[in-house]
Design an enzyme around this catalytic site. Structure first.
Site, PDB file in Angstrom:
ATOM      1  N   SER A 144       0.860  -1.184   0.000  1.00 14.42           N
ATOM      2  CA  SER A 144       0.000   0.000   0.000  1.00 14.42           C
ATOM      3  C   SER A 144       0.897   1.235   0.000  1.00 14.42           C
ATOM      4  O   SER A 144       2.070   1.156   0.389  1.00 14.42           O
ATOM      5  CB  SER A 144      -0.842   0.000   1.279  1.00 14.42           C
ATOM      6  OG  SER A 144      -1.451   1.266   1.485  1.00 14.42           O
ATOM      7  N   TYR A 157      -2.427  -1.439  10.540  1.00 14.94           N
ATOM      8  CA  TYR A 157      -2.362  -1.628   9.079  1.00 14.94           C
ATOM      9  C   TYR A 157      -1.054  -1.046   8.530  1.00 14.94           C
ATOM     10  O   TYR A 157      -0.333  -1.700   7.777  1.00 14.94           O
ATOM     11  CB  TYR A 157      -3.573  -0.956   8.436  1.00 14.94           C
ATOM     12  CG  TYR A 157      -3.656  -1.087   6.936  1.00 14.94           C
ATOM     13  CD1 TYR A 157      -4.121  -2.252   6.352  1.00 14.94           C
ATOM     14  CD2 TYR A 157      -3.298  -0.025   6.097  1.00 14.94           C
ATOM     15  CE1 TYR A 157      -4.221  -2.372   4.970  1.00 14.94           C
ATOM     16  CE2 TYR A 157      -3.397  -0.134   4.725  1.00 14.94           C
ATOM     17  CZ  TYR A 157      -3.858  -1.306   4.161  1.00 14.94           C
ATOM     18  OH  TYR A 157      -3.953  -1.416   2.791  1.00 14.94           O
TER      19      TYR A 157
END
Ligand code: BGC
Length: 256
Positions: A144, A157
C-alpha cells in the site's frame, strides 16, 4: 507480455484486487490457484467466469494464510494440480481502522497475521518450492502507499505494510541469487470492499478524489495489470523494491 506456462498463486483471490489479479494472470495464460478463506460461492463464480472463456487452468483452495500449515497446503496443492509455482502473489489483506490508543490485541493480531505473517511465510514456502524447481520465480506482495505514508487511525495496518516493505527489501537480497524476484505493489485508494465505507459517503469521496492528482480511485484492474507486467519477463530486472500505483496520491499536496 505472456504468462503462458507459468503457475501462479493469489492469496485472498476471490474478491477485490485479488480477484482482478486472478482474472488478469489467467488472461495472460497462467494457471492460477485462487486462495480464499470465505465466500466459496465467489470462488466458484470466478472459476465459472474463467471456464466460460475456455480457461480450465484455475482451481480454488480454501486456506487461512495467517496459518503456516495452511500456506504449506496451498503451495502443495499448486504443485499437485499444476506441477510447480512460478508466481506467488501475497495479496490477502485486512484493516481495522483503529488508532494506537484503541487497537485491541485481537485486532492487532488479526491485521498483522493476515497482512504480514502470511506474506512472510508465503514468501518462505513459495521460495523453497521455487529453489527446488531451480529456475527462479516472482514473489509479489500487495502492499500500500501506507508502507511509507502514515495513515492516522489505521496504525496496525500501516505497521503491517511497513513490515511488508522490509520483507521485500530484505528477502529480495537473500533470494535474488536464486533468480527469485521480490516486488511490492503499493496501491493508493482502490474501489474494492476494503473501502466500502468511504465509497458510501459522498463527503469522504469528495475529499479523497480531491487528494488524488488523477481525481479518482483506481479500479482493481489497474492494479492487476501492473502485477501481471511485474510477474512477466518484461519485469525481469525489478527486485527488492516497490512500484506505487496510486495516481500520485502519496506525493500530492491538496490545498497548497
Ligand atoms: C487502504 C485504504 C485507503 C487507501 C488510501 C489503502 O491501503 O486500505 O483504506 O483508502 O490506502 O489511503
Amino acid at each position: 507480455m505472456t504468462l503462458e506456462g507459468k503457475v501462479a498463486i493469489v492469496t485472498g483471490g476471490n474478491s477485490g484486487i485479488g480477484k482482478a489479479i486472478v482474472l488478469e494472470l489467467a488472461a495472460q495464460g497462467a494457471s492460477v490457484v485462487v486462495d480464499y478463506v470465505s465466500h466459496p460461492e465467489a470462488t466458484e463464480a470466478l472459476e465459472q467466469q474463467l471456464a466460460a472463456l475456455g480457461d480450465d487452468k484455475v482451481i480454488g483452495v480454501e486456506a487461512d494464510v495467517s496459518k503456516v500449515a495452511d500456506l504449506q497446503r496451498l503451495i502443495d496443492k499448486s504443485v499437485e494440480a499444476f506441477g510447480r509455482v512460478d508466481i506467488m502473489v501475497n495479496n490477502a489483506g485486512v484493516e481495522t481502522r483503529t488508532d494506537v490508543l484503541s487497537t485491541t490485541e485481537e485486532q492487532y493480531d488479526f491485521v498483522m497475521n493476515v497482512n504480514l505473517k502470511s506474506a512472510f511465510f508465503g514468501t518462505q514456502i513459495a521460495a523453497k518450492q521455487m529453489i527446488a524447481q531451480g529456475d527462479g520465480g516472482a514473489i509479489i506482495t500487495i502492499s500500500s502507499v501506507h508502507e511509507d505514508w502514515p495513515m492516522p487511525g489505521n496504525t496496525a495496518y500501516c505497521l503491517s505494510k511497513g513490515g511488508a516493505k522490509m520483507l521485500t527489501r530484505t528477502a529480495g537480497q537473500e533470494l535474488g541469487p536464486h533468480g527469485i524476484r521480490m516486488i511490492n505493489v503499493g496501491p493508493g485508494a482502490v474501489a474494492t470492499p476494503i473501502n466500502a465505507a468511504t465509497m458510501a459517503d459522498p463527503e469522504k469521496m469528495k475529499t479523497l478524489d480531491t487528494a488524488i492528482p488523477l481525481g479518482r480511485m483506481a479500479q482493481p484492474e489497474e492494479i492487476a495489470g501492473v502485477v501481471a507486467f511485474l510477474a512477466s519477463d518484461a519485469g525481469a530486472y525489478l527486485n527488492a523494491t516497490t512500484v506505487f500505483v496510486d495516481g500520485g496520491l502519496m506525493h500530492s499536496s491538496p490545498g497548497l
